[in-house]
Design an enzyme around this catalytic site. Structure first.
Site, mmCIF file in Angstrom:
data_model
loop_
_atom_site.group_PDB
_atom_site.id
_atom_site.type_symbol
_atom_site.label_atom_id
_atom_site.label_comp_id
_atom_site.label_asym_id
_atom_site.label_seq_id
_atom_site.Cartn_x
_atom_site.Cartn_y
_atom_site.Cartn_z
ATOM 1 N N GLY A 32 -17.232 -0.506 3.516
ATOM 2 C CA GLY A 32 -16.860 0.716 2.518
ATOM 3 C C GLY A 32 -15.550 0.206 2.096
ATOM 4 N N SER A 33 -15.195 1.136 0.926
ATOM 5 C CA SER A 33 -13.900 0.957 0.523
ATOM 6 C C SER A 33 -13.459 2.405 -0.051
ATOM 7 C CB SER A 33 -13.973 0.272 -0.878
ATOM 8 O OG SER A 33 -14.690 0.732 -1.989
ATOM 9 N N GLY A 34 -11.855 2.647 0.166
ATOM 10 C CA GLY A 34 -11.551 3.815 -0.257
ATOM 11 C C GLY A 34 -9.895 3.719 -0.959
ATOM 12 N N ALA A 35 -9.403 4.769 -1.088
ATOM 13 C CA ALA A 35 -7.949 4.639 -1.921
ATOM 14 C C ALA A 35 -7.159 3.521 -1.379
ATOM 15 C CB ALA A 35 -7.381 5.852 -1.808
ATOM 16 N N GLN A 36 -7.215 3.357 -0.024
ATOM 17 C CA GLN A 36 -6.135 2.358 0.519
ATOM 18 C C GLN A 36 -6.701 1.070 0.772
ATOM 19 O OE1 GLN A 36 -6.557 5.023 4.133
ATOM 20 N NE2 GLN A 36 -4.383 4.513 4.339
ATOM 21 N N GLY A 37 -7.862 0.737 0.555
ATOM 22 C CA GLY A 37 -8.670 -0.661 0.757
ATOM 23 C C GLY A 37 -9.838 -0.821 1.495
ATOM 24 N N LYS A 54 -9.911 -2.051 8.762
ATOM 25 C CA LYS A 54 -9.667 -1.721 7.739
ATOM 26 C C LYS A 54 -8.323 -2.281 7.141
ATOM 27 C CE LYS A 54 -8.376 2.818 6.395
ATOM 28 N NZ LYS A 54 -8.513 4.367 6.099
ATOM 29 N N ASP A 150 -8.160 18.452 3.617
ATOM 30 C CA ASP A 150 -8.860 17.590 2.556
ATOM 31 C C ASP A 150 -10.044 17.149 3.070
ATOM 32 O OD1 ASP A 150 -9.020 16.583 0.034
ATOM 33 O OD2 ASP A 150 -7.976 14.781 0.513
HETATM 34 P P1 AMP Z 1 -11.606 4.870 4.060
HETATM 35 O O1 AMP Z 1 -10.827 3.843 3.477
HETATM 36 O O2 AMP Z 1 -10.920 5.215 5.462
HETATM 37 O O3 AMP Z 1 -11.451 6.202 3.341
HETATM 38 O O4 AMP Z 1 -12.978 4.437 4.279
HETATM 39 C C1 AMP Z 1 -14.066 4.088 3.346
HETATM 40 C C2 AMP Z 1 -15.286 4.050 3.668
HETATM 41 O O5 AMP Z 1 -15.373 3.100 4.612
HETATM 42 C C3 AMP Z 1 -15.824 5.554 4.345
HETATM 43 O O6 AMP Z 1 -16.143 6.556 3.673
HETATM 44 C C4 AMP Z 1 -16.802 4.991 5.218
HETATM 45 O O7 AMP Z 1 -18.093 4.893 4.541
HETATM 46 C C5 AMP Z 1 -16.376 3.396 5.571
HETATM 47 N N1 AMP Z 1 -15.757 3.540 6.898
HETATM 48 C C6 AMP Z 1 -14.267 3.737 7.276
HETATM 49 N N2 AMP Z 1 -14.126 3.333 8.584
HETATM 50 C C7 AMP Z 1 -15.124 3.309 9.037
HETATM 51 C C8 AMP Z 1 -15.855 3.055 10.444
HETATM 52 N N3 AMP Z 1 -14.793 3.147 11.684
HETATM 53 N N4 AMP Z 1 -17.094 3.152 10.656
HETATM 54 C C9 AMP Z 1 -17.825 3.056 9.689
HETATM 55 N N5 AMP Z 1 -17.489 3.172 8.509
HETATM 56 C C10 AMP Z 1 -16.199 3.211 8.059
#
Ligand code: AMP
Length: 384
Positions: A32-37, A54, A150
């Site tokens: 996955g990826s989000g705003a932080q990385g 992460k 949020d």
């Molecule tokens: P985040 O950067 O925390 O917003 O995470 C982005 C995406 O990574 C999430 O929407 C999940 O799909 C995936 N993800 C993050 N942490 C986990 C975890 N501990 N186990 C499984 N998937 C994760």
């Protein structure tokens, strides 16, 4: 071998992202990826378990990133609840403050986020159990003084056994100073009216998000997909109806002016918003798990006025949810309170860098000592 695993780093690339991580963590694959990385699944060779890692790239790059990273790191350390993601390890490969770049957070690994579950047809048992766990996690955050504001499906993760954990800790208290510097698009669909309208809020602000998530599971699409705050508000009132005049009096004058001058909407009944055909069949084992009860709960959560909206405790006691109730989960001991005032203090980017670096180094030392003690115990047990 153990020391090598816990102190030597290796570099690998996941798509275009460089991961410089401890040898202990093997077999990285992006999840996955989000705003932080970027987030990867990995295998911890030392403790022989799957983990998620992460990477926070330069978390101090601006004040918004820094506050978020600091908040996440601190809260993950204080909360300890089965419905909130736990921190297993944290490290930085850099050895000095001058070189400091990245932080890696190692967490429990889950299978998918809730966005993926929303696409599936799930039965009442699963839906009600997922909501129960979400409410338990929220209640625990509230007991630490953390009101999320949020919650969204991408920040909630699940396993195939239907267990659920909350991944992030929401918005910092509004301070005005934290301009959103990231180009990353922020999802606002699940934000409560009081957040959109800049009113005060209380714990049940998070119930609105639970209602939006439940409604989306049932409808199969986002309930209020606003392009911006104004559009978001319009979509809410079109479906639920314009709130009462008394509600309007609680708005700041400029907001009130806007809201009062919008066309009035009567809204629709919940039978029309969520007709029977959208629901799964009645549970054969739990009679309370039916469309009527699910709709009743939804109609109590999706209430614009927070003063008329159900509380977290009320939702946990609702017939659609209460069958799962276990006191140890609902009323787990409160963690230490999180001191949000810390985030409000003005710091330069360099001061944030310094602070985050020392927090991570401090954590590394404590965690290393605990790990050494654990390894000694395992060795002693195996030689006995
Ligand atoms: P985040 O950067 O925390 O917003 O995470 C982005 C995406 O990574 C999430 O929407 C999940 O799909 C995936 N993800 C993050 N942490 C986990 C975890 N501990 N186990 C499984 N998937 C994760």
């Amino acid at each position: 071998m153990t020391t090598k695993w816990t102190s030597v780093f290796y570099t690998t690339f996941i798509n275009d992202t460089r991961f410089e991580i401890l040898k202990r963590y093997d077999r990285l694959r992006m999840i996955g990826s989000g705003a932080q990385g970027v987030v990867c699944a990995s295998y911890d060779r030392l403790l022989e378990r799957d983990v998620a890692i992460k990477k926070l790239s330069r978390p101090f790059q601006n004040v918004t990133h820094a506050k978020r990273a600091f908040r996440e790191f601190k809260i993950m350390q204080i909360v300890n609840h089965k419905n909130i993601i736990g921190l297993l390890d944290a490290f930085t490969p850099q050895k000095t403050l001058e070189e400091f770049q990245d932080v890696y957070l190692v967490m429990e690994l889950m299978d998918a986020n809730l966005c993926q579950v929303i696409q599936m047809d799930i039965d009442h048992e699963r839906m009600s159990y997922l909501l129960y766990q979400l409410l338990c996690g929220i209640k625990h955050l509230h007991s630490a003084g953390i009101i999320h504001r949020d919650l969204k499906p991408s920040n909630i993760v699940v396993k195939s056994d239907c267990s659920l954990k909350i991944l992030d800790f929401g918005l910092a208290r509004p301070s005005g100073a934290a301009l959103m510097m990231t180009p990353y698009v922020v999802t606002r669909y699940y934000r409560a009216p009081e957040v959109i309208l800049g009113m005060g809020y209380q714990e049940n602000v998070d119930i609105w998000s639970v209602g939006c998530i439940m409604g989306e599971i049932i409808r199969g699409r986002v309930l209020f997909p606003g392009n911006d705050h104004i559009d978001q508000w319009n979509r809410i009132v079109e479906q639920l109806g314009t709130p009462t005049q008394e509600f309007m009096t609680r708005l700041q004058s400029t907001v009130r002016n806007y809201v009062e001058n919008r066309p009035r909407h009567a809204g629709y009944s919940f039978e029309i918003l969520f007709p029977d055909v959208l629901f799964p069949n009645v549970s054969s084992v739990q009679m309370d798990l039916n469309a009527g009860q699910a709709r009743d709960l939804l109609s109590k959560m999706l209430v614009i006025d927070p003063e008329r909206r159900i509380s977290v405790e009320g939702a946990l006691n609702h017939p659609y949810i209460r069958l799962w109730r276990e006191e140890s989960e609902v009323n787990a001991p409160a963690p230490n309170s999180y001191d949000e005032s810390f985030e409000q203090q003005d710091r330069t980017v360099d001061q944030w860098k310094d602070l985050i670096y020392s927090e991570v180094k401090n954590y590394e030392t404590i965690n290393r000592n605990q790990l050494d003690a654990l390894i000694r115990t395992i060795r002693d047990e195996s030689t006995e």
